[in-house]
Design an enzyme around this catalytic site. Structure first.
Site, mmCIF file in Angstrom:
data_model
loop_
_atom_site.group_PDB
_atom_site.id
_atom_site.type_symbol
_atom_site.label_atom_id
_atom_site.label_comp_id
_atom_site.label_asym_id
_atom_site.label_seq_id
_atom_site.Cartn_x
_atom_site.Cartn_y
_atom_site.Cartn_z
ATOM 1 N N HIS A 158 0.825 -1.205 0.000
ATOM 2 C CA HIS A 158 0.000 0.000 0.000
ATOM 3 C C HIS A 158 0.853 1.245 0.000
ATOM 4 O O HIS A 158 0.598 2.202 -0.716
ATOM 5 C CB HIS A 158 -0.855 0.035 1.269
ATOM 6 C CG HIS A 158 -2.099 -0.741 1.134
ATOM 7 N ND1 HIS A 158 -3.057 -0.399 0.234
ATOM 8 C CD2 HIS A 158 -2.529 -1.850 1.763
ATOM 9 C CE1 HIS A 158 -4.036 -1.276 0.309
ATOM 10 N NE2 HIS A 158 -3.729 -2.177 1.229
ATOM 11 N N ARG B 287 -1.834 -7.245 -12.799
ATOM 12 C CA ARG B 287 -1.580 -8.432 -11.986
ATOM 13 C C ARG B 287 -2.689 -8.493 -10.953
ATOM 14 O O ARG B 287 -2.803 -7.597 -10.126
ATOM 15 C CB ARG B 287 -0.234 -8.309 -11.270
ATOM 16 C CG ARG B 287 0.930 -8.134 -12.207
ATOM 17 C CD ARG B 287 2.230 -8.033 -11.414
ATOM 18 N NE ARG B 287 3.340 -7.822 -12.318
ATOM 19 C CZ ARG B 287 3.789 -6.637 -12.696
ATOM 20 N NH1 ARG B 287 3.218 -5.543 -12.211
ATOM 21 N NH2 ARG B 287 4.788 -6.524 -13.529
ATOM 22 N N ARG C 234 -4.803 -10.169 -16.007
ATOM 23 C CA ARG C 234 -4.263 -11.528 -15.967
ATOM 24 C C ARG C 234 -4.927 -12.264 -14.814
ATOM 25 O O ARG C 234 -4.962 -11.762 -13.688
ATOM 26 C CB ARG C 234 -2.754 -11.506 -15.755
ATOM 27 C CG ARG C 234 -2.167 -12.916 -15.681
ATOM 28 C CD ARG C 234 -0.667 -12.896 -15.542
ATOM 29 N NE ARG C 234 -0.274 -12.384 -14.238
ATOM 30 C CZ ARG C 234 0.985 -12.123 -13.889
ATOM 31 N NH1 ARG C 234 1.953 -12.295 -14.751
ATOM 32 N NH2 ARG C 234 1.268 -11.674 -12.689
ATOM 33 N N GLU D 191 4.814 -17.736 -21.959
ATOM 34 C CA GLU D 191 5.925 -17.674 -21.013
ATOM 35 C C GLU D 191 6.540 -19.048 -20.775
ATOM 36 O O GLU D 191 7.437 -19.212 -19.963
ATOM 37 C CB GLU D 191 5.478 -17.045 -19.687
ATOM 38 C CG GLU D 191 4.237 -17.676 -19.086
ATOM 39 C CD GLU D 191 3.688 -16.898 -17.884
ATOM 40 O OE1 GLU D 191 4.441 -16.133 -17.269
ATOM 41 O OE2 GLU D 191 2.495 -17.076 -17.566
ATOM 42 N N ASN E 29 10.069 -12.656 -18.395
ATOM 43 C CA ASN E 29 10.736 -13.065 -17.161
ATOM 44 C C ASN E 29 10.680 -14.580 -16.965
ATOM 45 O O ASN E 29 11.687 -15.219 -16.685
ATOM 46 C CB ASN E 29 10.097 -12.369 -15.956
ATOM 47 C CG ASN E 29 10.177 -10.851 -16.079
ATOM 48 O OD1 ASN E 29 10.814 -10.346 -16.994
ATOM 49 N ND2 ASN E 29 9.536 -10.144 -15.177
ATOM 50 N N ASP E 30 9.485 -15.141 -17.139
ATOM 51 C CA ASP E 30 9.361 -16.591 -16.995
ATOM 52 C C ASP E 30 9.882 -17.322 -18.224
ATOM 53 O O ASP E 30 10.499 -18.368 -18.102
ATOM 54 C CB ASP E 30 7.900 -16.995 -16.727
ATOM 55 C CG ASP E 30 7.594 -16.997 -15.232
ATOM 56 O OD1 ASP E 30 8.561 -17.078 -14.434
ATOM 57 O OD2 ASP E 30 6.412 -16.924 -14.861
ATOM 58 N N ARG F 207 14.928 -17.641 -11.582
ATOM 59 C CA ARG F 207 15.112 -16.196 -11.537
ATOM 60 C C ARG F 207 15.860 -15.674 -10.323
ATOM 61 O O ARG F 207 16.709 -14.812 -10.417
ATOM 62 C CB ARG F 207 13.742 -15.521 -11.526
ATOM 63 C CG ARG F 207 13.184 -15.253 -12.858
ATOM 64 C CD ARG F 207 12.145 -14.189 -12.713
ATOM 65 N NE ARG F 207 10.805 -14.743 -12.853
ATOM 66 C CZ ARG F 207 9.711 -14.092 -12.509
ATOM 67 N NH1 ARG F 207 9.793 -12.896 -11.986
ATOM 68 N NH2 ARG F 207 8.528 -14.633 -12.675
ATOM 69 N N CYS G 89 4.836 -8.330 -22.004
ATOM 70 C CA CYS G 89 4.676 -7.603 -20.752
ATOM 71 C C CYS G 89 5.799 -7.899 -19.770
ATOM 72 O O CYS G 89 5.689 -7.621 -18.592
ATOM 73 C CB CYS G 89 3.306 -7.889 -20.133
ATOM 74 S SG CYS G 89 3.020 -9.633 -19.843
#
Lengths: 90, 563
Positions: free
Chosen positions: B185, B292, B328, B427, B450-451, B461, B498
């Site tokens: 937050h 996300r 997603r 991915e 990334n994946d 990673r 993305c």
């Protein structure tokens, strides 16, 4: 005094939000309302009582209402359980 | 100099205000019979004050946060808690403060001893309320967050939702917290209000003293306590430089995302929270390429309801208006856990029970989310994207569940966008290799680099020891990207990306050359990416990509792209 057994169908159990809805609903009746669950008896007007009973998915609960508006209280509360207190309506 | 993790960029100068819990001592006193009424009155006055404050805070909240506050309100008015506490005054003749300790602690204990981890953690909520009630009884001064001095730097463990709701932003020049991540937050709020913020500063509430002068760099995470003239100057220069860069980039707010020779692409933003959509719009994102949805699940103590999810997605749809926003579906498992969803520990979580695999196996969870997205689609231009698709069968099953949800909504006469676009993340290498087949059964792709990198080169990673092997410049990764794009185009669907690579100015020319249609990145990188694209020549990019595809090593590729 009237009572009826139901089974919790909310997959996430009776957590904070539905518990607060139930306590609010129970609090709107003058009858004393008790839940018999897992060998314990708790006050349905107390959110802490409900939460402390640790009611999980598929737990059997006996609702007991005693007082002037017992019939109405029982049916409204069963209705509440049936629609999971507004959660994940299906 | 201290160092934390920068989560909201910018330079801030100011004076420290530490928000911390006061260490208090509760005295146990025995009262006389005639004092009972007074103590009861004090108790109820304190309770009512806290109830009143909570009700005010609730007005600024919605969804899960509002639900939690509602439960707090109920707890504060709970008959068994109140009678325990009143009895401690009436029967045991304790003073109100001590009675609160006794009454609340008896309830806290019940919860602490429960075997359910979720319920056991609820004892903290009651502890929280107890603290607030005691604060009122003891007339403790709490810092008025709605009225701060100019140039305040807030130091706290973590800003709570209720604190954030009242914060006087115009006077806050920086935030330092002990805990929190990029999607906490605190960080989202700081970014929304462009306030420099740094997290993961251990013991910050103990190290810093009220009134101390500090300078912070929200990009690097550096904190200077009582900065020297030299340090101040250095930061001021940096601030000026950042400002200049920002002004220079401002002009790209009005240009089209197009190469010199007229090839148009789409520049989208990746966002983690609904409020981030504002940042996306401010940075002239042409859409959201990745929302996300995990924030809804991670921030909550229970599975989020359809209603709270609907509210969140609707917020995004309304902020983005006619611009597309791709949501997603739940990507949990692997390294991301949920405390209320008991998942078995796996030897290889990244190859395990996660994302779409978990959702297809738990239709209730999946349907709740899909229904929420569908309902929200009536308020804007939403699209649905399934993560971790490795086969055509999975895509078909996921679409089947979506169809069931549409059917349900039709039966219930609930509106939704009947033409909602459905896409998948590319991915997993298997998906890239059958991209042409998958493309025939969905509306768009988005490559998750990334994946994709980790699965292609078999490098986890987060593993530092082998991090050198984790590179987007690996020729195999580039081949898979090409295959995904070509597969999409063979079926006339759009291919986006993305992952972090999409916003990297050194990588963008290659992606343009390969024909990528949509680039989705951190919103703060959009103007920089548009500048890069405006200066590119499509034909030259195609040549570059052909050259790159001939290369054998990551080293060569990297060297060529960074030339």
């Amino acid at each position: 005094m009237v009572k009826e057994k139901i089974t919790l169908k909310n997959e996430t159990g009776l957590h904070a939000r539905p518990a607060s809805e139930l306590a609010k609903l129970a609090g709107s009746f003058t009858s004393t309302i008790k839940l018999h669950v897992n060998g314990k008896t708790v006050d349905a007007k107390s959110i802490l009582g409900i939460m402390s009973a640790g009611i999980k998915y598929n737990t059997e609960i006996e609702i007991e209402c005693d007082g002037e508006d017992e019939e109405k209280a029982l049916s409204e509360i069963i209705k509440g359980f049936e629609n999971n207190f507004g959660e994940e309506q299906k | 100099m201290l160092k934390g993790k920068g989560i909201s960029s910018g330079i801030g100068f100011g004076n420290i205000v530490v928000l911390k819990k006061v260490e208090r001592k509760i005295e146990k006193k025995t009262i006389e019979n005639e004092q009972v009424a007074d103590e009861l009155e004090r108790l109820h006055k304190a309770l009512n004050q806290v109830i009143h404050e909570t009700e005010i805070q609730m007005k600024n909240l919605s969804g899960t946060e509002a639900d939690i506050m509602q439960a707090y309100l109920m707890i504060m008015q709970d008959p068994s808690l109140i009678s325990e506490t009143e009895n401690a005054i009436k029967n045991s003749k304790y003073n109100a403060e001590y009675a609160v300790e006794v009454g609340f602690n008896s309830v806290i204990q019940i919860f602490e001893n429960m075997d359910d981890a979720y319920m056991a953690s609820r004892s903290r909520d009651i502890l929280d309320i107890k603290d607030r009630v005691l604060g009122k009884l003891l007339n403790e001064e709490t810092i008025d967050l709605t009225n701060l001095n100019l140039n305040t730097i807030i130091v706290t463990t973590e800003l709570t939702t209720s604190e954030t709701a009242k914060l006087d932003f115009k006077n806050v020049s920086g935030i330092i917290t002990e805990v929190g991540g990029e999607n906490s937050h605190t960080s989202i709020m700081a970014r929304t209000h462009t306030i420099p913020a740094i997290t993961k500063v251990e013991d910050a509430t103990k190290i810093f003293k009220d009134g101390e002068s500090v300078a912070i760099n929200g990009t690097s995470g550096e904190i200077y306590v009582n900065p020297t003239e030299e340090e101040k100057q250095k930061l001021l220069d940096l601030e000026k430089q950042l400002e200049e860069e920002k002004t220079e980039l401002e002009k790209y707010k009005n240009t089209e995302s197009m190469t010199k020779d007229g090839t148009k692409v789409k520049l989208y933003a990746n966002i983690g929270l609904p409020a981030d959509a504002e940042i996306a719009v401010n940075n002239t994102a042409e859409g959201v390429g990745l929302l996300r949805s995990e924030f809804l699940y991670m921030d909550s103590d229970t599975m989020p309801s359809e209603e709270s999810q609907f509210e969140a997605y609707k917020q995004v749809a309304e902020i983005m208006k006619d611009k597309e926003a791709i949501i997603r579906t739940l990507d949990i498992g692997g390294d991301k856990e949920l405390k209320y969803l008991k998942l078995e520990k796996e030897a290889n979580p990244f190859l395990g029970y996660r994302a779409i695999r978990l959702c297809l196996d738990n239709p209730t969870i999946f349907k709740t989310q899909l229904r929420a997205i569908l309902r929200a689609s009536a308020f804007g231009k939403l699209a649905i994207m399934f993560p971790m698709i490795s086969s055509v069968e999975e895509l078909r099953s996921a679409k089947q569940v979506l169809e069931e949800c549409k059917q349900e909504l039709d039966n219930e006469n609930i509106l939704y966008d009947k033409d909602i676009q459905v896409g998948i993340m590319i991915e997993i290498p298997s998906a890239a290799l059958i991209a042409d087949k998958l493309a025939k059964e969905c509306d768009f792709f988005s490559i998750g680099t990334n994946d994709l990198i980790q699965y292609t080169v078999a490098v986890e990673r987060g593993n530092e020891k082998i991090s050198k092997l984790y590179t987007k410049y690996h020729p195999a990764v580039i081949k898979l990207i090409k295959q995904a794009i070509d597969g999409a185009h063979s079926a006339n669907i759009i291919c986006g990306m993305c992952g972090e690579a999409a916003g990297d100015p050194t990588f963008i020319p290659l992606l343009v050359g390969l024909g990528l249609d949509e680039f989705s990145m951190n919103a703060n990188n959009i103007l920089r990416a548009r500048k890069t694209i405006n200066n590119l020549d499509k034909e030259a990019c195609v040549k570059l990509s052909e050259e790159i595809l001939q290369m054998a090593s990551a080293e060569e590729v990297e060297k060529r792209l960074k030339q």
